[in-house]
Design a protein around this motif. Structure first.
Motif, PDB file in Angstrom:
ATOM      1  N   GLU A 126       1.813  36.762 -20.297  1.00 33.04           N
ATOM      2  CA  GLU A 126       2.206  38.001 -19.612  1.00 33.04           C
ATOM      3  C   GLU A 126       1.765  39.226 -20.399  1.00 33.04           C
ATOM      4  OE1 GLU A 126       5.921  38.353 -17.023  1.00 33.04           O
ATOM      5  OE2 GLU A 126       6.480  39.437 -18.828  1.00 33.04           O
ATOM      6  N   GLY A 127       1.279  40.233 -19.678  1.00 30.19           N
ATOM      7  CA  GLY A 127       0.883  41.462 -20.363  1.00 30.19           C
ATOM      8  C   GLY A 127      -0.051  42.352 -19.569  1.00 30.19           C
ATOM      9  N   ALA A 128      -0.502  41.904 -18.378  1.00 26.95           N
ATOM     10  CA  ALA A 128      -1.442  42.706 -17.590  1.00 26.95           C
ATOM     11  C   ALA A 128      -0.700  43.556 -16.574  1.00 26.95           C
ATOM     12  CB  ALA A 128      -2.425  41.793 -16.869  1.00 26.95           C
ATOM     13  N   VAL A 129      -1.259  44.741 -16.280  1.00 33.41           N
ATOM     14  CA  VAL A 129      -0.680  45.587 -15.224  1.00 33.41           C
ATOM     15  C   VAL A 129      -1.534  45.514 -13.963  1.00 33.41           C
ATOM     16  CG1 VAL A 129       0.401  47.156 -16.875  1.00 33.41           C
ATOM     17  CG2 VAL A 129      -1.858  47.724 -15.967  1.00 33.41           C
ATOM     18  N   ALA A 130      -2.589  44.711 -14.011  1.00 35.51           N
ATOM     19  CA  ALA A 130      -3.425  44.464 -12.832  1.00 35.51           C
ATOM     20  C   ALA A 130      -4.011  43.073 -12.982  1.00 35.51           C
ATOM     21  CB  ALA A 130      -4.542  45.509 -12.743  1.00 35.51           C
ATOM     22  N   ALA A 131      -4.263  42.418 -11.853  1.00 35.31           N
ATOM     23  CA  ALA A 131      -4.769  41.044 -11.899  1.00 35.31           C
ATOM     24  C   ALA A 131      -6.257  41.026 -12.228  1.00 35.31           C
ATOM     25  CB  ALA A 131      -4.535  40.371 -10.550  1.00 35.31           C
ATOM     26  N   PRO A 132      -6.702  39.984 -12.952  1.00 38.40           N
ATOM     27  CA  PRO A 132      -8.149  39.760 -13.096  1.00 38.40           C
ATOM     28  C   PRO A 132      -8.642  39.136 -11.788  1.00 38.40           C
ATOM     29  CG  PRO A 132      -6.914  38.088 -14.324  1.00 38.40           C
ATOM     30  CD  PRO A 132      -5.897  38.958 -13.641  1.00 38.40           C
ATOM     31  N   THR A 133      -9.181  39.965 -10.904  1.00 38.97           N
ATOM     32  CA  THR A 133      -9.271  39.603  -9.482  1.00 38.97           C
ATOM     33  C   THR A 133     -10.228  38.458  -9.167  1.00 38.97           C
ATOM     34  OG1 THR A 133     -10.850  41.386  -9.133  1.00 38.97           O
ATOM     35  CG2 THR A 133      -8.545  41.874  -8.680  1.00 38.97           C
ATOM     36  N   ALA A 134     -11.279  38.248  -9.959  1.00 39.10           N
ATOM     37  CA  ALA A 134     -12.197  37.139  -9.657  1.00 39.10           C
ATOM     38  C   ALA A 134     -11.447  35.809  -9.691  1.00 39.10           C
ATOM     39  CB  ALA A 134     -13.358  37.119 -10.644  1.00 39.10           C
ATOM     40  N   GLY A 135     -10.457  35.715 -10.564  1.00 36.15           N
ATOM     41  CA  GLY A 135      -9.691  34.477 -10.702  1.00 36.15           C
ATOM     42  C   GLY A 135      -8.770  34.195  -9.528  1.00 36.15           C
ATOM     43  N   LEU A 136      -8.506  35.203  -8.680  1.00 39.88           N
ATOM     44  CA  LEU A 136      -7.593  35.011  -7.545  1.00 39.88           C
ATOM     45  C   LEU A 136      -8.165  34.060  -6.494  1.00 39.88           C
ATOM     46  CD1 LEU A 136      -6.334  38.689  -6.921  1.00 39.88           C
ATOM     47  CD2 LEU A 136      -5.135  36.853  -8.117  1.00 39.88           C
ATOM     48  N   HIS A 137      -9.475  33.796  -6.553  1.00 42.58           N
ATOM     49  CA  HIS A 137     -10.107  32.942  -5.542  1.00 42.58           C
ATOM     50  C   HIS A 137      -9.939  31.452  -5.825  1.00 42.58           C
ATOM     51  CE1 HIS A 137     -12.075  36.444  -3.777  1.00 42.58           C
ATOM     52  NE2 HIS A 137     -12.383  36.820  -5.005  1.00 42.58           N
ATOM     53  N   PHE A 138      -9.483  31.107  -7.025  1.00 39.34           N
ATOM     54  CA  PHE A 138      -9.383  29.685  -7.382  1.00 39.34           C
ATOM     55  C   PHE A 138      -8.078  29.087  -6.868  1.00 39.34           C
ATOM     56  CE2 PHE A 138     -12.583  31.161 -10.240  1.00 39.34           C
ATOM     57  CZ  PHE A 138     -13.410  30.063 -10.459  1.00 39.34           C
ATOM     58  N   SER A 139      -8.195  27.942  -6.189  1.00 42.77           N
ATOM     59  CA  SER A 139      -7.014  27.181  -5.764  1.00 42.77           C
ATOM     60  C   SER A 139      -6.809  26.038  -6.753  1.00 42.77           C
ATOM     61  CB  SER A 139      -7.252  26.594  -4.368  1.00 42.77           C
ATOM     62  OG  SER A 139      -8.319  25.651  -4.429  1.00 42.77           O
ATOM     63  N   LYS A 140      -5.626  25.439  -6.731  1.00 42.48           N
ATOM     64  CA  LYS A 140      -5.357  24.276  -7.596  1.00 42.48           C
ATOM     65  C   LYS A 140      -6.335  23.147  -7.273  1.00 42.48           C
ATOM     66  CE  LYS A 140      -0.558  25.090  -8.725  1.00 42.48           C
ATOM     67  NZ  LYS A 140       0.813  25.012  -8.272  1.00 42.48           N
ATOM     68  N   HIS A 141      -6.596  22.977  -5.981  1.00 35.46           N
ATOM     69  CA  HIS A 141      -7.484  21.915  -5.534  1.00 35.46           C
ATOM     70  C   HIS A 141      -8.903  22.109  -6.096  1.00 35.46           C
ATOM     71  CE1 HIS A 141      -9.095  18.770  -3.023  1.00 35.46           C
ATOM     72  NE2 HIS A 141      -9.903  19.607  -2.397  1.00 35.46           N
ATOM     73  N   LEU A 142      -9.403  23.354  -6.034  1.00 30.28           N
ATOM     74  CA  LEU A 142     -10.755  23.640  -6.535  1.00 30.28           C
ATOM     75  C   LEU A 142     -10.830  23.428  -8.047  1.00 30.28           C
ATOM     76  CD1 LEU A 142     -13.660  24.608  -6.161  1.00 30.28           C
ATOM     77  CD2 LEU A 142     -12.818  26.971  -6.239  1.00 30.28           C
ATOM     78  N   LEU A 143      -9.818  23.882  -8.776  1.00 28.27           N
ATOM     79  CA  LEU A 143      -9.806  23.676 -10.236  1.00 28.27           C
ATOM     80  C   LEU A 143      -9.830  22.192 -10.570  1.00 28.27           C
ATOM     81  CD1 LEU A 143      -7.413  26.226 -11.988  1.00 28.27           C
ATOM     82  CD2 LEU A 143      -9.888  26.200 -11.958  1.00 28.27           C
ATOM     83  N   LYS A 144      -9.052  21.416  -9.833  1.00 27.78           N
ATOM     84  CA  LYS A 144      -8.990  19.970 -10.063  1.00 27.78           C
ATOM     85  C   LYS A 144     -10.362  19.345  -9.793  1.00 27.78           C
ATOM     86  CE  LYS A 144      -6.188  17.701 -11.351  1.00 27.78           C
ATOM     87  NZ  LYS A 144      -6.060  17.279 -12.755  1.00 27.78           N
ATOM     88  N   ARG A 145     -11.028  19.771  -8.719  1.00 30.32           N
ATOM     89  CA  ARG A 145     -12.365  19.239  -8.407  1.00 30.32           C
ATOM     90  C   ARG A 145     -13.375  19.596  -9.503  1.00 30.32           C
ATOM     91  NH1 ARG A 145     -14.234  21.728  -3.290  1.00 30.32           N
ATOM     92  NH2 ARG A 145     -16.019  20.325  -3.449  1.00 30.32           N
ATOM     93  N   LEU A 146     -13.266  20.807 -10.056  1.00 31.35           N
ATOM     94  CA  LEU A 146     -14.158  21.213 -11.157  1.00 31.35           C
ATOM     95  C   LEU A 146     -13.912  20.337 -12.390  1.00 31.35           C
ATOM     96  CD1 LEU A 146     -13.879  25.070 -10.666  1.00 31.35           C
ATOM     97  CD2 LEU A 146     -16.045  23.802 -10.627  1.00 31.35           C
ATOM     98  N   GLU A 147     -12.627  20.103 -12.688  1.00 31.23           N
ATOM     99  CA  GLU A 147     -12.276  19.241 -13.835  1.00 31.23           C
ATOM    100  C   GLU A 147     -12.845  17.836 -13.648  1.00 31.23           C
ATOM    101  OE1 GLU A 147      -8.093  19.071 -14.866  1.00 31.23           O
ATOM    102  OE2 GLU A 147      -7.953  21.259 -14.763  1.00 31.23           O
ATOM    103  N   ILE A 148     -12.678  17.269 -12.450  1.00 32.41           N
ATOM    104  CA  ILE A 148     -13.166  15.912 -12.171  1.00 32.41           C
ATOM    105  C   ILE A 148     -14.693  15.858 -12.321  1.00 32.41           C
ATOM    106  CG2 ILE A 148     -13.463  14.207 -10.301  1.00 32.41           C
ATOM    107  CD1 ILE A 148     -10.608  15.111  -9.331  1.00 32.41           C
ATOM    108  N   LYS A 149     -15.349  16.954 -11.966  1.00 32.01           N
ATOM    109  CA  LYS A 149     -16.812  17.005 -12.086  1.00 32.01           C
ATOM    110  C   LYS A 149     -17.252  17.103 -13.544  1.00 32.01           C
ATOM    111  CE  LYS A 149     -20.735  18.922  -9.603  1.00 32.01           C
ATOM    112  NZ  LYS A 149     -21.191  19.817  -8.535  1.00 32.01           N
ATOM    113  N   GLY A 150     -16.305  17.433 -14.441  1.00 27.92           N
ATOM    114  CA  GLY A 150     -16.637  17.533 -15.872  1.00 27.92           C
ATOM    115  C   GLY A 150     -16.965  18.937 -16.330  1.00 27.92           C
ATOM    116  N   VAL A 151     -16.625  19.949 -15.484  1.00 28.36           N
ATOM    117  CA  VAL A 151     -16.821  21.352 -15.881  1.00 28.36           C
ATOM    118  C   VAL A 151     -15.684  21.736 -16.828  1.00 28.36           C
ATOM    119  CG1 VAL A 151     -16.931  23.743 -15.052  1.00 28.36           C
ATOM    120  CG2 VAL A 151     -17.990  21.902 -13.720  1.00 28.36           C
ATOM    121  N   HIS A 152     -16.021  22.329 -17.974  1.00 28.26           N
ATOM    122  CA  HIS A 152     -15.004  22.748 -18.944  1.00 28.26           C
ATOM    123  C   HIS A 152     -14.437  24.103 -18.526  1.00 28.26           C
ATOM    124  CE1 HIS A 152     -16.189  19.468 -21.521  1.00 28.26           C
ATOM    125  NE2 HIS A 152     -17.462  19.846 -21.422  1.00 28.26           N
ATOM    126  N   LEU A 153     -13.116  24.290 -18.706  1.00 25.89           N
ATOM    127  CA  LEU A 153     -12.428  25.509 -18.261  1.00 25.89           C
ATOM    128  C   LEU A 153     -11.665  26.161 -19.422  1.00 25.89           C
ATOM    129  CD1 LEU A 153     -11.025  23.925 -14.978  1.00 25.89           C
ATOM    130  CD2 LEU A 153     -12.973  25.493 -15.115  1.00 25.89           C
TER     131      LEU A 153
END
Length: 349
Positions: A180-207
């Motif tokens: 916690e500490g931001a007064v505005a969201a880092p907006t590019a990150g708002l497009h990621f869903s849990k499902h998409l992150l999981k698919r990236l992890e399964i593909k072997g993309v490091h996060l």
């Protein structure tokens, strides 16, 4: 380059007042810098541009409900207080913006909440709208922070004209928000869903995750034609050893290393060693990136569509190439992409 190079006309109907219903189904414009091509996709298609052992750098900052409304003592005038940063935990001192500022002077007291259990005293003027407040609250520090959260509301950008809705508390937060500490969201990150992150992890993309606590300085308008004379406000950043190890391995192995958002890009570009690798860091950055600029860490970036003459647009222009960026924005207006915080996204490879 001059400030006037970053001016463009944006039709008002392209300002996104609400987010996409499903996070990863906003639109995605893909810019290929090498071939100078533009493709139109959905955000969830971003996975098709990454292979095993590629790297996506996420900013895990968390927005706190920074907008409070209080009443001035004696007159009862309603005052908006925007919490910028905590200056001293023990003394409960905060750097804030107040509106209307002309009514708020040193020594004034402000009362918050129906029971008025939270009181703040103005102890300093910092800028025309800026003040330093000392909060007075009978309770522990944990209870005090809980009270701020309870009374505060999601600090949506000013251009969103509607009232804050309950869903904003969740939608104006990335799903990987932790620190916690931001007064505005880092907006590019708002497009990621849990499902998409999981698919990236399964593909072997490091996060790997870094932290930049977004302040209002990121959105301060540039008011000088000569960009080298613009001063950025400082924002706090943290780059840990585990993140450094993953990112540097990606650089050494010539993988795709993607900064998710201008904030992640500013963070990693603020701590580069002489051999072009990322260093651990904990502190403040006021780095301002505008063309021409040689990027050291990321060779790919995800970003939203930004406001004319903004420092964010300048950074993206430095990364994509100014003429290509101009062409992409003209295309975005023609194809009715949605702009700003709740808008659509761009992948630059």
């Amino acid at each position: 380059m001059k400030l006037s190079h970053f001016s463009f006309k944006l039709p008002e109907e392209l300002l996104a007042e609400h987010p996409s219903e499903i996070r990863d189904e906003s639109r995605l414009m893909v810019l290929d810098r090498k071939n100078q091509t533009i493709e139109h996709k959905l955000f969830k298609d971003v996975i098709d541009y990454f292979k095993e052992d590629d790297v996506m750098i996420l900013n895990n900052t968390k927005v706190f409900p920074a907008r409070l409304f209080g009443n001035k003592e004696k007159t009862g005038a309603r005052i908006e207080v925007f919490l910028l940063r905590e200056l001293n935990e023990e003394q409960r001192l905060w750097d804030v913006l107040v509106d209307p500022a002309r009514k708020i002077r040193i020594g004034n007291k402000l009362y918050f909440g129906e029971d008025e259990t939270l009181v703040a005293e103005v102890i300093d003027n910092t800028t025309s709208r800026g003040r330093t407040l000392r909060f007075l609250y009978d309770g522990s520090y944990t209870e005090f922070r809980r009270k701020l959260t309870e009374l505060g509301e999601t600090p949506l950008p000013k251009y969103i004209q509607r009232d804050v809705e309950p869903e904003d508390a969740e939608r104006y937060q990335t799903i990987f928000a932790k620190n916690e500490g931001a007064v505005a969201a880092p907006t590019a990150g708002l497009h990621f869903s849990k499902h998409l992150l999981k698919r990236l992890e399964i593909k072997g993309v490091h996060l790997p995750e870094v932290t930049l606590h977004v302040g209002l300085g990121t959105f301060n308008p540039v008011e000088v034609e000569d960009l080298s004379k613009h001063k950025m406000d400082s924002e706090e950043i943290f780059i840990t050893k585990p993140a450094v190890d993953v990112i540097n391995r990606g650089i050494r192995e010539k993988r795709r290393v993607c900064a998710v958002g201008t904030t992640a890009m500013r963070t990693v570009e603020s701590s580069v060693s002489s051999n072009g690798m990322l260093n651990e860091f904990s502190g403040w950055t006021n780095k301002f990136i505008f063309p021409p600029y040689e990027f050291s860490i990321a060779n790919c970036m995800i970003t939203n569509f930004h406001t004319p003459k903004s420092t964010l647009l300048m950074m993206v222009s430095a990364f994509a190439g100014h003429d290509f960026m101009k062409r992409a924005y003209e295309e975005a207006v023609k194809e009715k992409y949605r702009f700003y915080t709740y808008g659509d996204a761009m992948l630059i490879i």
